[in-house]
Design an enzyme around this catalytic site. Structure first.
Site, short mmCIF file in Angstrom:
data_model
loop_
_atom_site.label_atom_id
_atom_site.label_comp_id
_atom_site.label_asym_id
_atom_site.label_seq_id
_atom_site.Cartn_x
_atom_site.Cartn_y
_atom_site.Cartn_z
CG LEU A 1 4.98 -15.11 2.29
CD1 LEU A 1 5.52 -13.69 2.19
CD2 LEU A 1 5.27 -15.68 3.68
CE1 TYR B 1 -26.92 -32.48 -17.57
CE2 TYR B 1 -28.81 -33.83 -16.94
CZ TYR B 1 -27.59 -33.26 -16.64
OH TYR B 1 -27.00 -33.48 -15.42
N GLY C 1 3.11 -8.19 8.46
CA GLY C 1 4.09 -8.01 7.40
C GLY C 1 4.73 -9.31 6.93
CB THR C 2 6.43 -10.13 3.70
OG1 THR C 2 7.25 -8.96 3.75
CG2 THR C 2 5.28 -9.87 2.75
CG ASN D 1 -29.38 -36.30 -13.85
OD1 ASN D 1 -30.27 -35.46 -14.04
ND2 ASN D 1 -28.14 -35.97 -13.61
N GLY E 1 8.23 -3.44 -4.87
CA GLY E 1 9.50 -3.00 -4.31
C GLY E 1 10.52 -2.88 -5.43
NE ARG F 1 -4.99 -3.64 -2.87
CZ ARG F 1 -3.78 -3.73 -3.38
NH1 ARG F 1 -3.48 -3.11 -4.50
NH2 ARG F 1 -2.86 -4.45 -2.77
NE ARG G 1 -22.48 -29.28 -15.02
CZ ARG G 1 -23.63 -29.59 -14.42
NH1 ARG G 1 -24.73 -29.78 -15.13
NH2 ARG G 1 -23.67 -29.72 -13.12
CG ASP H 1 -0.84 -12.59 -3.92
OD1 ASP H 1 0.34 -12.95 -4.13
OD2 ASP H 1 -1.14 -11.49 -3.43
C1 UD1 Z 1 5.61 -7.45 -1.34
C2 UD1 Z 1 7.10 -7.07 -1.25
C3 UD1 Z 1 7.46 -6.20 -2.46
C4 UD1 Z 1 7.11 -6.93 -3.73
C5 UD1 Z 1 5.64 -7.38 -3.75
C6 UD1 Z 1 5.38 -8.26 -4.93
C7 UD1 Z 1 7.65 -6.91 1.11
C8 UD1 Z 1 7.88 -5.99 2.24
N1 UD1 Z 1 7.34 -6.34 -0.05
O1 UD1 Z 1 4.88 -6.23 -1.23
O2 UD1 Z 1 8.84 -5.87 -2.43
O3 UD1 Z 1 7.38 -6.11 -4.85
O4 UD1 Z 1 5.34 -8.13 -2.57
O5 UD1 Z 1 4.03 -8.62 -5.01
O6 UD1 Z 1 7.75 -8.10 1.28
N2 UD1 Z 1 1.34 -11.72 3.72
C9 UD1 Z 1 1.19 -12.53 4.81
N3 UD1 Z 1 1.26 -11.97 6.04
C10 UD1 Z 1 1.50 -10.65 6.24
C11 UD1 Z 1 1.65 -9.83 5.11
C12 UD1 Z 1 1.57 -10.39 3.87
O7 UD1 Z 1 1.00 -13.73 4.69
O8 UD1 Z 1 1.56 -10.23 7.40
C13 UD1 Z 1 1.26 -12.32 2.38
C14 UD1 Z 1 0.10 -11.80 1.56
O9 UD1 Z 1 -1.04 -12.60 1.73
C15 UD1 Z 1 0.66 -11.88 0.14
C16 UD1 Z 1 2.16 -11.71 0.31
O10 UD1 Z 1 2.43 -11.96 1.68
O11 UD1 Z 1 0.43 -13.15 -0.43
C17 UD1 Z 1 2.66 -10.33 -0.06
O12 UD1 Z 1 2.08 -9.39 0.83
P1 UD1 Z 1 1.62 -7.95 0.37
O13 UD1 Z 1 1.11 -7.22 1.53
O14 UD1 Z 1 0.73 -8.08 -0.81
O15 UD1 Z 1 3.03 -7.33 -0.04
P2 UD1 Z 1 3.27 -6.16 -1.02
O16 UD1 Z 1 2.97 -4.88 -0.35
O17 UD1 Z 1 2.62 -6.43 -2.33
CA CA Z 2 0.93 -7.93 -3.16
#
Ligand code: UD1
Ligand code: CA
Length: 406
Positions: free
Chosen positions: A9, A335, A80-81, A355, A142, A16, A302, A105
């Site tokens: 994801l 360098y 949402g996830t 260079n 969660g 933030r 580098r 992430d």
């Molecule tokens: C989520 C979990 C939570 C867990 C936490 C750990 C759910 C509902 N909750 O919460 O239980 O403890 O991660 O970090 O899953 N993302 C998408 N599309 C979306 C929403 C999110 O790709 O529509 C991706 C975000 O970019 C991120 C990841 O999903 O990489 C998690 O999303 P985020 O909104 O950070 O979830 P949390 O609220 O942290």
């Molecule tokens: Ca998160």
């Protein structure tokens, strides 16, 4: 063991971080954080990757354009996830194997933990398996709800927790493995009935439990590995931990790092046995350092640098995109850019390769055993024959070399 694919994801916007760059492209020790998650999946035996992108998707896809095992899936709106995973429905709904789900992430994810998750899943023949973490600071995670026998009952998001649930120390770091058909069946039924009004992946898990499928958890994720990057502060925290891991790996392989906190080494660097890295050295990019070298203090190595064995780079020496053969010495203030140096070349204090002529980068070649006097400027393009002795404070060009050798 059934076939495994992974969904990562990475569509979130990350307000933030206060950034225009997609979050997963922010670098940790020289690599975008998403790269570490991809590595962990591959090393754990996943054969195909689906990555959900949204904000800044072109940039993300472009960065990984050479990675042919990735299918990019767009999530147009971040709902949402659970919704994010559902975006793979067309590609995956009929897939008979298992699907890992991880977040882009979380660069500190380690392949061996993903492997532990997968092994548990296979061993238990579970419909869903979670890897959980026990944390001191559980904020924003969660919480894992278990019954009196330790069976998993579900995950409750921080925002939806009651006072008692908030005290639970076992959390969901988002390392999941699902039987794919069960997952998509459950996802088709979730609704956004929560405080954030999002489709939660964790709700699919509830439905799977309710339907009587086997769901298990393995408490395998360390406090460190569970850190997700949601802010620049967390980005530096994760960077510091990753730097420690990189240095530990080198130290185990026989590299001496004299002052670890004051040394920075890129994740892509290679360093040979018995090489000593002195304090305040910064090694950035795909760099290869041979055996028995001495680098620093205050050296800047580098991208594209290759050092043979027994090379000495001393104080305030910068090397870029250059190959320095065995025994080269550049001890002070120089360098070296876009150059190839033969064996045992001695670069005097303050000598540099010029260079760049204002338009083009040009290359320098210096033969074996050349001695370059202090304060010399070597103007590229140039090829200095082996054994040449250059007087201090010279300005050496191709033309001046021709005159000398006539
Ligand atoms: C989520 C979990 C939570 C867990 C936490 C750990 C759910 C509902 N909750 O919460 O239980 O403890 O991660 O970090 O899953 N993302 C998408 N599309 C979306 C929403 C999110 O790709 O529509 C991706 C975000 O970019 C991120 C990841 O999903 O990489 C998690 O999303 P985020 O909104 O950070 O979830 P949390 O609220 O942290
Ligand atoms: Ca998160």
């Amino acid at each position: 063991m059934s076939k495994k694919v992974a969904i990562i994801l990475a569509a979130g916007m990350s307000s933030r971080m206060n950034t225009k760059l997609p979050k997963v492209l922010h670098e940790v020790c020289g690599r975008p954080m998403l790269a570490y998650v991809i590595d962990a999946c591959r090393l754990a035996g996943v054969h195909k990757l689906y990555i959900i992108v949204g904000y800044g998707k072109e940039q993300v896809i472009h960065y990984f354009k050479d990675d042919k095992d990735i299918t990019w899936i767009e999530q147009k709106e971040q709902k949402g996830t659970g919704h994010a995973v559902l975006c793979c429905k067309e590609q995956l709904a009929d897939f008979e194997g298992d699907t890992l789900i991880l977040c882009g992430d979380m660069p500190l994810i380690r392949p061996e933990i993903v492997k532990t998750l997968v092994d548990k899943h296979d061993h238990e023949s579970a419909a869903a398996t979670l890897a959980t973490a026990i944390l001191e600071d559980t904020r924003s995670y969660g919480r894992i709800i278990r019954d009196g026998y330790g069976n998993i009952q579900g995950i409750v998001e921080e925002a939806d927790c009651n006072a008692q649930q908030k005290l639970i120390k076992e959390v969901n770091p988002s390392y999941y493995c699902f039987k794919n058909t069960v997952l998509f069946e459950a996802l088709s039924k979730i609704t956004p009935n929560n405080k954030k009004n999002e489709y939660y992946l964790t709700d699919a898990l509830h439905l799977i439990i309710k339907a009587g499928h086997k769901v298990v958890a393995v408490t395998a994720v360390s406090q460190e590995d569970a850190i997700g990057v949601n802010s620049r502060q967390q980005l530096s925290e994760v960077g510091r931990i990753m730097q420690q891991r990189i240095q530990d790996r080198f130290v185990k392989n026989g590299v001496t790092i004299v002052d670890p906190p004051n040394t920075w080494i890129d994740a892509r660097a290679q360093i040979g046995q018995d090489t000593v890295i002195e304090p305040f050295t910064y090694i950035h990019g795909k760099v290869s350092i041979g055996n028995n070298c001495r680098v620093g203090p205050f050296a800047y190595v580098r991208e594209g640098t290759v050092l043979g064995s027994d090379v000495i780079l001393g104080v305030f020496t910068e090397v870029k995109n250059s190959t320095l053969s065995d025994g080269v010495r550049a001890r002070h203030h120089s360098y070296i850019g876009d150059a190839v140096l033969g064996k045992n070349v001695d670069i005097g204090a303050g000598a540099i390769t010029a260079n760049f002529d204002g338009h083009k980068i040009q290359t320098t070649q210096i033969g074996d055993n050349v001695f370059v006097g202090c304060g010399t400027v070597i103007v590229a393009p140039i090829n200095i024959p082996p054994n040449t002795q250059i007087a201090p404070a010279s300005s050496v060009t191709s033309e001046s070399l021709k005159k000398e050798t006539k």
